[in-house]
Design a protein around this motif. Structure first.
Motif, PDB file in Angstrom:
ATOM      1  N   PHE A  18       0.833  -1.203   0.000  1.00  0.00           N
ATOM      2  CA  PHE A  18       0.000   0.000   0.000  1.00  0.00           C
ATOM      3  C   PHE A  18       0.869   1.255   0.000  1.00  0.00           C
ATOM      4  N   CYS A  22      -1.825   4.931   3.422  1.00  0.00           N
ATOM      5  CA  CYS A  22      -3.123   4.492   2.892  1.00  0.00           C
ATOM      6  C   CYS A  22      -3.945   3.832   3.994  1.00  0.00           C
ATOM      7  N   HIS A  24      -6.169   1.580   3.712  1.00  0.00           N
ATOM      8  CA  HIS A  24      -6.389   0.140   3.528  1.00  0.00           C
ATOM      9  C   HIS A  24      -5.685  -0.616   4.662  1.00  0.00           C
ATOM     10  N   CYS A  52      -6.968  -2.458  -4.770  1.00  0.00           N
ATOM     11  CA  CYS A  52      -5.673  -2.353  -4.089  1.00  0.00           C
ATOM     12  C   CYS A  52      -5.500  -3.407  -3.003  1.00  0.00           C
ATOM     13  N   GLY A 126      -8.702   2.806  -7.030  1.00  0.00           N
ATOM     14  CA  GLY A 126      -7.310   3.007  -6.654  1.00  0.00           C
ATOM     15  C   GLY A 126      -6.372   2.207  -7.549  1.00  0.00           C
ATOM     16  N   ALA A 212      -9.196   7.079   2.582  1.00  0.00           N
ATOM     17  CA  ALA A 212      -8.527   8.058   1.725  1.00  0.00           C
ATOM     18  C   ALA A 212      -7.637   7.359   0.714  1.00  0.00           C
ATOM     19  N   CYS A 213      -7.624   7.878  -0.497  1.00  0.00           N
ATOM     20  CA  CYS A 213      -6.669   7.407  -1.495  1.00  0.00           C
ATOM     21  C   CYS A 213      -5.912   8.648  -1.957  1.00  0.00           C
ATOM     22  N   HIS A 214      -5.011   9.112  -1.074  1.00  0.00           N
ATOM     23  CA  HIS A 214      -4.338  10.383  -1.375  1.00  0.00           C
ATOM     24  C   HIS A 214      -3.543  10.295  -2.671  1.00  0.00           C
ATOM     25  N   THR A 215      -3.055   9.098  -3.003  1.00  0.00           N
ATOM     26  CA  THR A 215      -2.271   8.949  -4.229  1.00  0.00           C
ATOM     27  C   THR A 215      -3.091   9.367  -5.455  1.00  0.00           C
ATOM     28  N   ASN A 216      -4.290   8.810  -5.553  1.00  0.00           N
ATOM     29  CA  ASN A 216      -5.102   9.132  -6.725  1.00  0.00           C
ATOM     30  C   ASN A 216      -5.906  10.421  -6.569  1.00  0.00           C
TER      31      ASN A 216
END
Ligand SMILES: Cc1ncc(C[n+]2csc(CCOP(=O)(O)OP(=O)(O)O)c2C)c(N)n1
Ligand code: SF4
Ligand SMILES: [Mg+2]
Lengths: 250, 354
Positions: A18, A22, A24, A52, A126, A212-216
């Motif tokens: 991850f 993340c 997850h 993910c 994600g 939260a999926c800060h990456t995307n």
């Protein structure tokens, strides 16, 4: 020295894939905590969706299977019908559960299968790089809604916890968040309750976790948590939408 | 002699599944196979089994996958459009090496088509059908007795190879009644399934998956699967052969149409024409070797199918170019008559037929 924090036995001691920060990972921990709490690690079978969290089986220290995208509730149904004494849960993202797998979750819930569903709502796909999910908020930019989600073209963000609460077969449906420590503690209770009710064979239990999926989302991890609080929660209300108190089947 | 019971093909198949120890059925209604779920919905609960009418064939095959992963003998049945929906799940099952029986009582297509008998799903069945590099084990009964017996065989092969098996039949076989000997002998005891998900009690956790991302992992997995298909081709080819030494022409035909071919072969015999028959019982693995050997002696081969020409490709691949090969087929619910086949036999014997 008193030990106040340790890794649940149901989690494998390893590095995950991850993105750092993340949620997850937080959700995995909550599941492992509940399974440890009820001492059912040796009779738990997990079913991962595709997203993910597909590598779930590498991180949990119990039996698991990878289902086709969206089909985890059907796979879980087959497992639970063969092993009614085992603890069976699915772990699915919002693309997995609320888009390609809507049919499977609705009918599994409607049959009242005695399984637990852990649903990670992060408003995007994600794993595939941040495309629109059925939960994407209006106006939210994703790689396939570059101008922001527009209801005329893309419809509205779907509220699964409320929808599933309308089904007789559902024993417990709740939405919790993981954006700060206080909420994580509430989420922990919800996940425990969901497994507890499964152990009591009360029907399908459903926990939607705002994640939260800060990456995307293309933001820093902390800004991601802020967005959950400020943008997601106003639309995705936290709360318990259904809780069966006893085996009050119709 | 064991006693004979008059049974419909679909019911014989369901009874075969029960005799094989199958206690789990998940399926969605579609004609012409509804007798199977209807029968099992009544019988399975009596013997401690489970029947679920799923919300779709997508759900059915994934319930089958779950039950199989949990270690149970399990089946589903469907036809045409429903079998198409199951292809994703069958691919996952082949990939995660899960046994199960899938019955396809074929109906005509493409599309919704109709319920008339056909053999139009030969390619879908024998080429894997879903995505990826895999095969199904495919068995083609030609009588009600075989609907019973091959159901048992299919479970045994499926377990032996940890791969989905399919019974490929049609409305003629599903609906007709014939006397059947219901063998007392059930299936071979299902082999132990140490890989099944039963909870990690007293052992390490185990998992079933199809995703392989590290370098070379997927290739190694595919080659391992190939090893199983090679072994199947070596050890578990089934066919019926008649007159393969001294005939003037040999016919290759499977399932329903092989029965019509047999009548035509008799009619030809009455006229002094000697015709042999190879009836593949396993369509995958295809009995390529007997076809090859036979065509070395009998240089004229006729393939008869109820489609526009599918198994004929496997026959072509099994024989030398020089062998004369003719195809006769009727698609879309058309059923060849023995007279049609007799005519085709004569054309095959005639130089001008090529
Ligand atoms: C049938 C099928 N279609 C598409 C995909 C590609 N795919 C993989 S994961 C995914 C979406 C995952 O999003 P989500 O369920 O929200 O999980 P997340 O990664 O956000 O946790 C898609 C579309 C697939 N694996 N299978
Ligand atoms: S892409 Fe998003 S959901 Fe996936 S691991 Fe990274 S932060 Fe988490
Ligand atoms: Mg998502």
């Amino acid at each position: 020295m008193k030990k106040v924090f340790s890794r649940p036995k149901s989690l494998v001691d390893c590095q995950t894939h991850f993105c750092p920060g993340c949620t997850h990972g937080t959700a995995h921990r909550l599941v492992a905590d509940a399974i440890d709490h009820f001492g059912v690690r040796e009779k738990t079978i997990g079913v991962s969706g595709v997203g993910c969290a597909v590598f779930m089986y590498d991180y949990f220290a119990f039996d698991a299977i990878e289902a086709p995208h969206g089909r985890a509730p059907a796979v879980a149904t087959g497992i639970k019908r063969v092993h009614p004494d085992k603890i069976v849960f699915t772990y699915q993202g919002d693309g997995d559960l609320a888009s390609i797998g809507t049919s499977e979750i609705i009918h599994t819930a409607n049959r009242g299968e005695s399984i637990t569903v852990i649903f990670i709502n992060n408003t995007v796909y994600g794993m595939t790089g941040g495309q629109m999910a059925p939960t994407t908020l209006l106006g939210q930019k994703t790689t396939t809604t570059p101008y922001g989600r527009n209801f005329r073209n893309d419809g509205y963000p779907i509220r699964m916890a409320e929808m599933l609460a309308t089904l007789e077969g559902v024993a417990y449906s709740t939405r919790v968040s993981m954006h700060n420590a206080k909420e994580v503690l509430k989420a922990k209770k919800a996940v425990r309750k969901a497994f507890e009710m499964q152990i009591a064979d009360m029907g399908l239990t459903f926990v939607e976790l705002l994640s939260a999926c800060h990456t995307n989302w293309r933001v820093k991890p902390l800004e991601g948590q802020k967005r959950v609080e400020e943008e997601m929660i106003p639309y995705f209300t936290l709360g318990v939408f259904k809780e069966r108190k006893e085996k009050d089947f119709l | 002699m064991a006693e004979k019971t008059l049974l419909k093909g679909n019911i014989a198949l369901a009874q075969g599944a029960i005799a094989a120890g199958c206690r789990y059925y998940f399926g969605y209604p579609i004609t012409p196979q509804n007798d199977i779920p209807e029968y099992l919905s009544a019988e399975l609960p009596k013997i401690g089994g489970t029947f679920i009418q799923a919300e779709s064939e997508l759900a059915s095959i994934n319930m089958v996958m779950g039950a199989s992963a949990a270690g149970a003998r399990v089946m589903t049945s469907s036809s045409g459009p429903g079998i198409s929906l199951m292809q994703e799940g069958m691919s996952y099952m082949a990939g995660s090496e899960l046994p199960a029986l899938v019955v396809n009582v074929m109906r005509v297509g493409p599309g919704l088509g109709g319920i008339a008998p056909t053999q139009g799903d030969y390619f879908q069945a024998t080429r894997g059908g879903g995505h990826g590099d895999y095969f199904n084990i495919v068995l083609a009964p030609a009588s009600v007795q075989e609907m019973f017996g091959l159901a048992i065989k299919a479970f045994d092969l499926s377990d032996k190879y940890r791969n989905p098996a399919m019974i490929l039949c049609d409305a003629v076989l599903g609906q007709m009644k014939e006397p059947v000997i219901l063998e007392e002998r059930g299936a071979e005891a299902p082999p132990a399934r140490p890989w099944a998900l039963t909870g990690a009690k007293g052992r390490k956790p185990q998992f079933l998956k199809t995703l392989y991302l590290s370098d070379g992992e997927q290739e190694a997995h595919n080659l391992e699967l190939k090893g199983k298909y090679d072994l199947l081709r070596k050890e578990d080819v089934l066919f019926e052969g008649k007159g393969l030494d001294d005939s003037e022409v040999v016919i290759v035909a499977f399932g329903t149409v092989s029965r019509i071919v047999k009548t035509a072969i008799q009619m030809a015999g009455d006229e002094g024409i000697r015709v042999g028959l190879i009836r593949p019982i396993t369509l995958f693995p295809f009995p390529a070797e007997v076809v090859r050997r036979t065509a070395k002696k009998i240089r004229r081969v006729l393939v008869v199918e109820m489609n526009t020409g599918q198994m004929v490709e496997d026959v072509r691949l099994s024989i030398e170019d020089k062998v004369k090969l003719r195809f006769y087929g009727r698609p879309g619910g058309g059923i060849p008559t023995p007279e049609d086949v007799l005519r085709e036999i004569k054309v095959t014997l005639d130089e001008k037929g090529f």
